[in-house]
Design a protein around this motif. Structure first.
Motif, PDB file in Angstrom:
ATOM      1  N   ALA A  40       0.818  -1.209   0.000  1.00  0.00           N
ATOM      2  CA  ALA A  40       0.000   0.000   0.000  1.00  0.00           C
ATOM      3  C   ALA A  40       0.854   1.262   0.000  1.00  0.00           C
ATOM      4  CB  ALA A  40      -0.922  -0.005   1.211  1.00  0.00           C
ATOM      5  N   ALA A  41       2.061   1.162   0.555  1.00  0.00           N
ATOM      6  CA  ALA A  41       2.962   2.319   0.615  1.00  0.00           C
ATOM      7  C   ALA A  41       3.806   2.479  -0.643  1.00  0.00           C
ATOM      8  CB  ALA A  41       3.870   2.196   1.837  1.00  0.00           C
ATOM      9  N   GLY A  42       3.679   1.553  -1.588  1.00  0.00           N
ATOM     10  CA  GLY A  42       4.418   1.682  -2.841  1.00  0.00           C
ATOM     11  C   GLY A  42       5.706   0.893  -2.923  1.00  0.00           C
ATOM     12  N   ARG A  43       5.960   0.039  -1.936  1.00  0.00           N
ATOM     13  CA  ARG A  43       7.235  -0.693  -1.907  1.00  0.00           C
ATOM     14  C   ARG A  43       7.379  -1.650  -3.089  1.00  0.00           C
ATOM     15  NH1 ARG A  43       8.014  -2.869   3.822  1.00  0.00           N
ATOM     16  NH2 ARG A  43       7.967  -0.605   4.151  1.00  0.00           N
ATOM     17  N   TRP A  82      -3.449 -11.126  -3.837  1.00  0.00           N
ATOM     18  CA  TRP A  82      -3.721 -11.676  -2.491  1.00  0.00           C
ATOM     19  C   TRP A  82      -5.066 -12.410  -2.461  1.00  0.00           C
ATOM     20  CZ3 TRP A  82      -0.273  -9.636   1.608  1.00  0.00           C
ATOM     21  CH2 TRP A  82      -0.325 -10.408   2.757  1.00  0.00           C
ATOM     22  N   HIS A  83      -5.106 -13.599  -3.083  1.00  0.00           N
ATOM     23  CA  HIS A  83      -6.329 -14.385  -3.105  1.00  0.00           C
ATOM     24  C   HIS A  83      -6.730 -14.798  -1.690  1.00  0.00           C
ATOM     25  CE1 HIS A  83      -3.166 -17.432  -2.935  1.00  0.00           C
ATOM     26  NE2 HIS A  83      -4.076 -18.268  -2.462  1.00  0.00           N
ATOM     27  N   ALA A 111      -8.007  -3.461   0.346  1.00  0.00           N
ATOM     28  CA  ALA A 111      -8.356  -2.450  -0.644  1.00  0.00           C
ATOM     29  C   ALA A 111      -7.203  -1.487  -0.882  1.00  0.00           C
ATOM     30  CB  ALA A 111      -9.609  -1.699  -0.199  1.00  0.00           C
ATOM     31  N   ALA A 112      -6.540  -1.061   0.184  1.00  0.00           N
ATOM     32  CA  ALA A 112      -5.437  -0.108   0.041  1.00  0.00           C
ATOM     33  C   ALA A 112      -4.299  -0.701  -0.782  1.00  0.00           C
ATOM     34  CB  ALA A 112      -4.931   0.309   1.421  1.00  0.00           C
ATOM     35  N   ALA A 113      -3.954  -1.950  -0.524  1.00  0.00           N
ATOM     36  CA  ALA A 113      -2.878  -2.586  -1.277  1.00  0.00           C
ATOM     37  C   ALA A 113      -3.301  -2.853  -2.718  1.00  0.00           C
ATOM     38  CB  ALA A 113      -2.465  -3.889  -0.592  1.00  0.00           C
TER      39      ALA A 113
END
Length: 377
Positions: A191-194, A218-219, A231-233
Motif C-alpha cells: 500500500a505504501a508503494g514498496r 492476495w487471493h 483495498a489499500a494494497a
C-alpha cells in the motif's frame, strides 16, 4: 495496447494536447513525459520528470481535474509520479519546478481517460486446474484433454520474473494463466508503494506475450487482512497490470457468501469495481471428506452472480480460482454451475491434497473429466 504520446513540449497541437518536439525537449532543463497519454479508467498514468538544474529545487505536480498524483520513485535527476483515474474524460497535469533563486519551470501534458471496455472469455467458461508445479504434469496426464486454464501462484517479493516459466507453459498449451500475486506478506508495504516498480516490471512481461492473462492480488484475503488493508494494497498494486491482454480481478473467500455478506462486502468497496475487470472467488465444500458439510461449492456461483447484480454489475465476468468437493456429485454440480452460470470466464479445480482439497481419483476424477467434456462440447 497504447502508443507513447503526450510528451511535454510547451507547444499546443490542434487537438489541444501538447505536440512532440523531441530535439527541443532534450535541450530543456526540465522535461516531463507520460508513458502514455491515453488510458482507460482504473489504469495507471505514469509521469516521469527529468531535470538538469544545478541549484536546489522543489518539484510539485498539479492536476487540473483534481486527480491525485503520488511520487513513486525519486532519483538524483528524475522522479516518477503515478495516478489512477476512475472517471472518463480529459485532463492536464502540470509539473512545477521552483529553483532556489525563484525561477519557475512549468511543463503541462494533456491526457485522455476512456471508459473501461473489457472483453474476456469466448463462447463459454474455461475449465482449468490448479496443482502444485511439481505435480502439474502428472495431474494433466491423469485428467486428460480439455484444460483451458491454469492457476499459478507468484510473489512479487521474489522479483518480476517469478513463475514466468509456468505462465509461458500455460500459454504454449493454449491455456489461460490465472495468476495470484502476493507480496511476501507485506500488505502495508504494498500500500505504501514498496512493490510499485516490480509490479510494473511483472506487468510489462505479462503484457509482452500479447495473450489473455488473468491477474489477481492476495487471493482469499480474509484471515490475513482486513477489508481496508486489502483495498489499500489492491489500489496500489493492480493498476500496473491493466495493460495489453492482462485483466485484473479479486479472488475472495467464497464461503463468506454463505452467511457473512457484510464481511465479504468489506473486501470490495465501490471504487475497486472501476479497477477490476472480473470478479472471482475460491469455493470449497464445507466439512471434511469423512463428514461433508451442507455448504457446497456450486451454490456460490448463483449467489455471486446475484451479489454482483445487486452491486450494479450484472454482466461482470466471473472467475473461480479454486474449487473441489468430497464426492463425484459435488464436483459434477460445481462444474455444471461454472458452465451454466452466465458470464463465467474460468473455473479451476484444485487437484491436490492440501488445505481443503483432495487429489482426484476414481469417480471424482471421472466427474471432472465429464465437466471437461461438457466444456469442449
Amino acid at each position: 495496447m497504447f502508443q507513447l504520446s503526450g510528451v511535454a513540449t510547451g507547444v499546443l497541437g490542434a487537438s489541444g494536447f501538447l505536440a512532440p518536439a523531441r530535439a527541443a525537449r532534450r535541450r530543456r532543463k526540465v522535461r516531463a513525459e507520460l508513458a502514455t497519454s491515453t488510458v482507460h479508467t482504473g489504469e495507471l498514468l505514469t509521469l516521469t520528470v527529468v531535470e538538469r538544474l544545478k541549484q536546489p529545487r522543489r518539484i510539485r505536480v498539479r492536476d487540473d481535474g483534481g486527480l491525485v498524483w503520488t511520487r513513486t520513485e525519486r532519483h538524483r535527476r528524475s522522479q516518477v509520479w503515478t495516478a489512477t483515474p476512475t472517471e472518463p474524460g480529459t485532463g492536464a497535469v502540470t509539473v512545477v519546478v521552483r529553483r532556489k533563486d525563484g525561477r519557475v519551470f512549468r511543463r503541462t501534458i494533456g491526457y485522455e481517460v476512456l471508459g473501461t471496455e473489457v472483453t474476456v472469455g469466448g463462447t463459454g467458461a474455461l475449465i482449468g486446474m490448479s496443482a502444485p508445479a511439481p505435480e502439474w504434469d502428472l495431474r494433466v496426464a491423469q485428467v486428460g484433454a480439455g484444460l483451458g486454464a491454469r492457476r499459478i501462484f507468484a510473489d512479487l517479493a521474489d522479483g518480476a520474473d517469478t513463475q514466468l516459466r509456468l505462465v509461458e507453459e500455460a500459454h504454449a498449451a493454449g491455456m489461460l494463466p490465472v495468476i495470484s500475486y502476493k507480496v511476501g506478506g507485506d500488505a502495508a508495504g504494498a500500500a505504501a508503494g514498496r512493490f510499485d516498480a516490480v509490479a510494473r516490471q511483472a506487468a510489462a512481461r505479462l503484457a509482452s506475450y500479447g495473450l489473455p492473462t488473468a491477474v489477481s492480488f492476495w487471493h482469499e484475503p480474509y484471515g490475513d487482512l482486513t477489508g481496508a488493508q486489502y483495498a489499500a494494497a489492491s489500489r496500489r498494486i493492480l493498476p500496473a497490470f491493466r495493460q495489453g491482454e492482462v485483466r485484473v480481478g479479486p479472488i475472495l473467500n467464497g464461503w463468506l457468501l454463505d452467511n457473512q455478506l457484510d464481511v465479504f462486502t468489506s473486501f470490495c468497496p465501490d471504487d475497486l469495481f472501476s479497477l477490476w475487470d472480473w470478479f472471482g472467488i475460491d469455493t470449497y465444500e464445507s466439512g471434511t471428506m469423512a463428514s461433508p458439510g451442507p455448504a457446497k461449492p456450486a451454490q456460490r456461483l448463483p449467489a455471486l452472480s446475484a451479489y454482483l447484480a445487486a452491486r450494479g454489475h450484472p454482466t461482470m465476468p466471473i472467475g473461480v480460482g479454486e474449487y473441489n468437493g468430497y464426492s463425484a456429485a459435488t464436483i459434477a454440480a460445481a462444474g455444471a454451475a461454472i458452465l451454466d452460470t452466465p458470464h463465467v470466464w474460468f473455473g479451476c479445480l484444485w487437484n491436490s491434497t492440501e488445505s481443503k482439497g483432495h487429489v482426484l481419483e476414481g469417480e471424482r476424477l471421472a466427474a471432472f473429466q465429464q465437466t471437461l467434456a461438457a466444456a469442449r462440447a
